[in-house]
Design an enzyme around this catalytic site. Structure first.
Site, PDB file in Angstrom:
ATOM      1  N   THR A 108      -1.521   0.477 -11.053  1.00  0.00           N
ATOM      2  CA  THR A 108      -2.898   1.403  -9.849  1.00  0.00           C
ATOM      3  C   THR A 108      -2.286   0.817  -8.701  1.00  0.00           C
ATOM      4  O   THR A 108      -1.977  -0.033  -8.239  1.00  0.00           O
ATOM      5  CB  THR A 108      -3.791   1.270 -10.255  1.00  0.00           C
ATOM      6  N   GLY A 109      -2.379   2.360  -8.019  1.00  0.00           N
ATOM      7  CA  GLY A 109      -1.960   1.398  -6.770  1.00  0.00           C
ATOM      8  C   GLY A 109      -1.557   3.023  -5.799  1.00  0.00           C
ATOM      9  O   GLY A 109      -1.831   4.319  -6.824  1.00  0.00           O
TER      10      GLY A 109
ATOM     11  N   GLY B 100       1.319   6.114  -6.380  1.00  0.00           N
ATOM     12  CA  GLY B 100       2.063   5.923  -7.141  1.00  0.00           C
ATOM     13  C   GLY B 100       3.217   6.297  -6.435  1.00  0.00           C
ATOM     14  O   GLY B 100       4.224   5.958  -7.151  1.00  0.00           O
TER      15      GLY B 100
ATOM     16  N   GLY C 102       1.757  11.643  -8.901  1.00  0.00           N
ATOM     17  CA  GLY C 102       1.974   9.719  -8.513  1.00  0.00           C
ATOM     18  C   GLY C 102       2.734   9.207  -9.956  1.00  0.00           C
ATOM     19  O   GLY C 102       3.519   9.825 -11.150  1.00  0.00           O
ATOM     20  N   ASP C 103       2.575   7.911 -10.472  1.00  0.00           N
ATOM     21  CA  ASP C 103       3.038   7.102 -10.986  1.00  0.00           C
ATOM     22  C   ASP C 103       2.699   7.740 -12.217  1.00  0.00           C
ATOM     23  O   ASP C 103       3.257   6.841 -13.377  1.00  0.00           O
ATOM     24  CB  ASP C 103       2.947   5.570 -10.603  1.00  0.00           C
TER      25      ASP C 103
ATOM     26  N   ARG D 140       1.057  17.296  -7.030  1.00  0.00           N
ATOM     27  CA  ARG D 140       1.186  15.863  -6.418  1.00  0.00           C
ATOM     28  C   ARG D 140       0.841  15.174  -7.948  1.00  0.00           C
ATOM     29  O   ARG D 140      -0.039  15.649  -8.446  1.00  0.00           O
ATOM     30  CB  ARG D 140       0.985  15.600  -5.039  1.00  0.00           C
TER      31      ARG D 140
ATOM     32  N   THR E 194      -6.340   4.273 -10.689  1.00  0.00           N
ATOM     33  CA  THR E 194      -6.374   4.544 -12.406  1.00  0.00           C
ATOM     34  C   THR E 194      -6.242   4.529 -13.620  1.00  0.00           C
ATOM     35  O   THR E 194      -6.373   2.581 -13.311  1.00  0.00           O
ATOM     36  CB  THR E 194      -4.659   4.886 -12.453  1.00  0.00           C
TER      37      THR E 194
END
Ligand code: ASP
Length: 317
Positions: free
Chosen positions: A201-202, A204, A180-181, A178, A150
């Site tokens: 980032t990673g 989520g 994510g964060d 879906r 991200t």
């Protein structure tokens, strides 16, 4: 004081344009949104905007967010399909009193009503990655979720205002719908001009378990330096998830306080970030963990060249 910090090398071109604008007195909100939009527009960045990697159904569903650290106003979109710059839609939503987070068809309809452009965001190159991954996953049992990233960018302007913006196509091969964060306030981003801002980032699903960005800002407000806040949040979350959940995904963060001091933390081998402040010339850093601490050093020319070659390399299907 002014400053700008961003996740990943891919932010470099956008940050290079926004940093001098901040130095000249531009608003942090404009600086971060323009820099994220530049990443969204670049077709070779395969985890953000145009050229982003698709869901398991072969559709590009984009997530983005914007937060204004003066007012705490935020706007975010999730699963947005075929709109040119999700981050600009997120910023426009931040100006609304209600409906700050819109997803799917509703987000797309609102964007079109507001005059945002309809643009087919799935590229042939992204489809090549998709076909390759489908085959590899069948042949070698690879995780279909690898291959994300991200862009998250924090800006501090000379007036003391801070903003943060994020944009991503999310996990490669994610389920349709879906999220994510990255569009979730407190997890993928948080910004309070009185303290500072953070963005993540990673994976989520794991970043959300720690309300990661809010927690970093909270610790900075409690007196930690940005680096202490970033390291402690990432490594405590990692330990907690290992002991209680049994596994942990990639977790990387950057943050900056209202004085332009910055921090970065990661639990992976190669996390890059880009930073420029009044005191620090524009630099791409390569961050690495050393036990419960993150160390970083500027990348060299050979690294930059290898990166440029890698992102454009033909995809062998
Ligand atoms: N955090 C993003 C997500 O889970 C992906 C990433 O940053 O790599 O959607």
């Amino acid at each position: 004081m002014w400053g700008i910090i961003a996740t990943w090398r891919m932010a470099l071109e956008g940050v290079s344009e926004s940093a001098p604008q901040l130095a000249a007195g531009s608003a942090a909100s404009t600086a971060v949104v323009d820099a994220v939009a530049a990443v969204e527009d670049f077709p070779f960045y395969k985890s953000v905007g145009y050229g982003g990697l698709p869901t398991e159904n072969g559709e590009v569903e984009l997530d983005a967010a914007f937060m204004d650290g003066d007012t705490l106003a935020f706007g975010a979109v999730g699963n947005l399909i075929d709109i040119a710059n999700p981050v600009r839609v997120a910023q426009a939503l931040s100006r609304q009193r209600y409906n700050s987070l819109l997803v799917g068809q509703g987000a797309r309809e609102w964007a079109l009503e507001q005059g945002f452009s309809d643009k087919a965001m799935l590229t042939e190159r992204a489809m090549q990655h998709y076909r390759k991954r489908c085959r590899e996953t069948l042949d070698k049992g690879l995780s279909p979720y690898d291959g994300h990233d991200t862009v998250g960018i924090i800006g501090l302007d000379k007036q003391g205002s801070m903003s943060v913006a994020t944009s991503t196509s999310g996990l490669f091969m994610k389920k349709r719908g879906r999220i994510g964060d990255s569009p979730i306030m407190g997890s993928g981003f948080y910004c309070d001009s009185e303290t500072g801002a953070a963005t993540a980032t990673g994976v989520g699903e794991d970043l959300m378990k720690g309300c990661t960005s809010y927690e970093i800002v909270r610790r900075m407000a409690g007196g930690m330096t940005p680096q202490q806040a970033a390291d402690s949040v990432v490594f405590e979350l990692e330990d907690k998830l290992m002991s209680r959940f049994g596994r942990v995904g990639d977790l990387s963060v950057v943050c900056m306080n209202r004085h332009g001091e910055f921090g970065a933390a990661t639990n992976i081998k190669t996390f890059t970030f880009v930073v420029a402040t009044e005191k620090q010339p524009l630099t791409v850093y390569l961050a690495e963990r050393h036990r419960e601490q993150t160390c970083y050093q500027p990348v060299d020319e050979a690294w930059m060249q290898a990166y440029a070659a890698r992102i454009r390399a033909p995809i062998e299907e």
